[in-house]
Design a protein around this motif. Structure first.
Motif, mmCIF file in Angstrom:
data_model
loop_
_atom_site.group_PDB
_atom_site.id
_atom_site.type_symbol
_atom_site.label_atom_id
_atom_site.label_comp_id
_atom_site.label_asym_id
_atom_site.label_seq_id
_atom_site.Cartn_x
_atom_site.Cartn_y
_atom_site.Cartn_z
ATOM 1 N N GLU A 1 62.544 22.076 -43.492
ATOM 2 C CA GLU A 1 62.043 23.174 -42.654
ATOM 3 C C GLU A 1 60.511 23.144 -42.585
ATOM 4 O OE1 GLU A 1 65.583 26.456 -43.429
ATOM 5 O OE2 GLU A 1 63.969 26.230 -44.895
ATOM 6 N N GLY A 2 59.881 22.792 -43.719
ATOM 7 C CA GLY A 2 58.427 22.675 -43.720
ATOM 8 C C GLY A 2 57.945 21.583 -42.787
ATOM 9 N N VAL A 3 58.641 20.465 -42.800
ATOM 10 C CA VAL A 3 58.271 19.366 -41.893
ATOM 11 C C VAL A 3 58.456 19.797 -40.439
ATOM 12 C CG1 VAL A 3 58.936 17.053 -41.110
ATOM 13 C CG2 VAL A 3 58.725 17.532 -43.561
ATOM 14 N N PHE A 4 59.546 20.534 -40.193
ATOM 15 C CA PHE A 4 59.781 21.014 -38.832
ATOM 16 C C PHE A 4 58.620 21.905 -38.377
ATOM 17 C CE2 PHE A 4 61.297 24.025 -35.700
ATOM 18 C CZ PHE A 4 61.943 23.199 -34.800
ATOM 19 N N LEU A 5 58.178 22.801 -39.251
ATOM 20 C CA LEU A 5 57.046 23.660 -38.889
ATOM 21 C C LEU A 5 55.789 22.829 -38.661
ATOM 22 C CD1 LEU A 5 57.141 26.889 -41.100
ATOM 23 C CD2 LEU A 5 57.533 26.647 -38.636
ATOM 24 N N PHE A 6 55.556 21.865 -39.544
ATOM 25 C CA PHE A 6 54.379 21.006 -39.413
ATOM 26 C C PHE A 6 54.354 20.340 -38.041
ATOM 27 C CE2 PHE A 6 52.347 16.817 -39.918
ATOM 28 C CZ PHE A 6 51.087 17.221 -40.345
ATOM 29 N N GLU A 7 55.541 19.926 -37.580
ATOM 30 C CA GLU A 7 55.602 19.178 -36.321
ATOM 31 C C GLU A 7 55.682 20.069 -35.089
ATOM 32 O OE1 GLU A 7 57.778 15.163 -38.077
ATOM 33 O OE2 GLU A 7 58.999 16.664 -37.042
ATOM 34 N N GLY B 1 52.377 26.008 -33.889
ATOM 35 C CA GLY B 1 50.962 25.939 -33.523
ATOM 36 C C GLY B 1 50.078 26.240 -34.721
ATOM 37 N N THR B 2 48.876 25.671 -34.697
ATOM 38 C CA THR B 2 47.952 25.890 -35.810
ATOM 39 C C THR B 2 47.655 27.377 -35.997
ATOM 40 O OG1 THR B 2 46.970 23.733 -35.405
ATOM 41 C CG2 THR B 2 45.685 25.264 -36.728
ATOM 42 N N ALA B 3 47.452 28.092 -34.888
ATOM 43 C CA ALA B 3 47.129 29.526 -34.990
ATOM 44 C C ALA B 3 48.280 30.300 -35.627
ATOM 45 C CB ALA B 3 46.795 30.087 -33.611
ATOM 46 N N GLU B 4 49.515 29.934 -35.286
ATOM 47 C CA GLU B 4 50.675 30.624 -35.876
ATOM 48 C C GLU B 4 50.728 30.375 -37.388
ATOM 49 O OE1 GLU B 4 54.275 30.367 -32.774
ATOM 50 O OE2 GLU B 4 53.339 28.439 -33.227
ATOM 51 N N LEU B 5 50.491 29.133 -37.766
ATOM 52 C CA LEU B 5 50.514 28.808 -39.196
ATOM 53 C C LEU B 5 49.402 29.554 -39.935
ATOM 54 C CD1 LEU B 5 51.168 24.963 -38.976
ATOM 55 C CD2 LEU B 5 52.777 26.717 -39.747
ATOM 56 N N HIS C 1 43.576 18.344 -56.130
ATOM 57 C CA HIS C 1 43.743 18.719 -54.727
ATOM 58 C C HIS C 1 43.667 17.404 -53.960
ATOM 59 C CE1 HIS C 1 42.033 21.218 -51.111
ATOM 60 N NE2 HIS C 1 43.167 20.628 -50.837
ATOM 61 N N ALA C 2 44.828 16.858 -53.625
ATOM 62 C CA ALA C 2 44.829 15.485 -53.117
ATOM 63 C C ALA C 2 45.958 15.271 -52.116
ATOM 64 C CB ALA C 2 44.996 14.511 -54.275
ATOM 65 N N LEU C 3 45.713 14.374 -51.210
ATOM 66 C CA LEU C 3 46.707 13.959 -50.229
ATOM 67 C C LEU C 3 47.257 15.136 -49.425
ATOM 68 C CD1 LEU C 3 48.806 11.258 -52.122
ATOM 69 C CD2 LEU C 3 46.680 10.993 -50.845
ATOM 70 N N GLY C 4 46.399 16.020 -48.983
ATOM 71 C CA GLY C 4 46.851 17.142 -48.175
ATOM 72 C C GLY C 4 47.281 16.690 -46.798
ATOM 73 N N PRO C 5 48.305 17.342 -46.227
ATOM 74 C CA PRO C 5 48.698 17.012 -44.862
ATOM 75 C C PRO C 5 47.624 17.459 -43.891
ATOM 76 C CG PRO C 5 49.901 18.914 -45.616
ATOM 77 C CD PRO C 5 49.087 18.440 -46.778
ATOM 78 N N TRP C 6 47.546 16.827 -42.771
ATOM 79 C CA TRP C 6 46.534 17.146 -41.779
ATOM 80 C C TRP C 6 47.177 17.036 -40.421
ATOM 81 C CZ3 TRP C 6 43.837 14.432 -37.869
ATOM 82 C CH2 TRP C 6 42.628 15.022 -37.466
ATOM 83 N N LYS C 7 46.890 17.974 -39.553
ATOM 84 C CA LYS C 7 47.430 17.846 -38.206
ATOM 85 C C LYS C 7 46.361 18.233 -37.202
ATOM 86 C CE LYS C 7 50.299 20.904 -36.296
ATOM 87 N NZ LYS C 7 51.320 21.930 -36.037
#
Ligand code: SF4
Length: 151
Positions: A25-31, A34-38, A142-148
């Motif tokens: 579900e987290g991956v689904f949200l990531f993909e 919207g950034t503003a919603e997150l 604090h490492a390898l954070g996801p980025w979109k």
């Protein structure tokens, strides 16, 4: 148009209620979110833990894992191509010095960032993190954070 497995709104509502989401579900949200919603839901959760405008902080130190990178971002003045004279990979001894300095200034976290070195895979990083935590069990990593990209 194929139907999606989840609804962004449903997942965001659950997250804002602080219900635990699955990795899928987290991956689904990531993909799909919207950034503003997150950001909005992230702030709601922050308000639950730390109400009002109070923003907390910690002292951490940025440290580069390597300057070798093959991503070729146009704006970047940091990276060096593999084999370049100035290419480096930070050693454990260098991390030790940086972490001891960080602790001496009241810091508690190391933010690791660096280039996309083609020879450093997941095993390299999991070993590095294990070694750092063995040397400094109280260190926060604090490492390898996801980025979109913003949507
Ligand atoms: S180091 Fe980061 S910003 Fe620079 S080229 Fe690589 S990915 Fe891009």
């Amino acid at each position: 148009m194929p139907s999606l497995k989840y609804e962004v709104g449903d997942l965001l509502t659950r997250a804002s209620r602080r219900e635990f989401l699955s990795a899928e579900e987290g991956v689904f949200l990531f993909e799909n979110a919207g950034t503003a919603e997150l950001m909005y839901v992230g702030n709601q959760i922050k308000q639950h833990h730390v109400p009002g405008n109070l923003v907390t902080w910690i002292i951490d130190r940025n440290s580069n894992t390597t300057n070798v990178c093959i991503a070729n971002c146009k704006f970047c003045n940091f990276y060096r191509r593999p084999g370049h004279d100035e290419a480096y990979i930070t050693t454990l001894e260098e991390y030790r010095q940086k972490i001891e300095e960080t602790f001496s200034f009241g810091g508690e976290q190391l933010l690791l960032q660096g280039g996309h070195h083609p020879d450093l895979g997941l095993k390299y990083y999991t070993s590095l993190f294990r070694d750092l935590k063995q040397m400094f069990p109280n260190l926060k990593l604090h490492a390898l954070g996801p980025w979109k990209l913003p949507t």
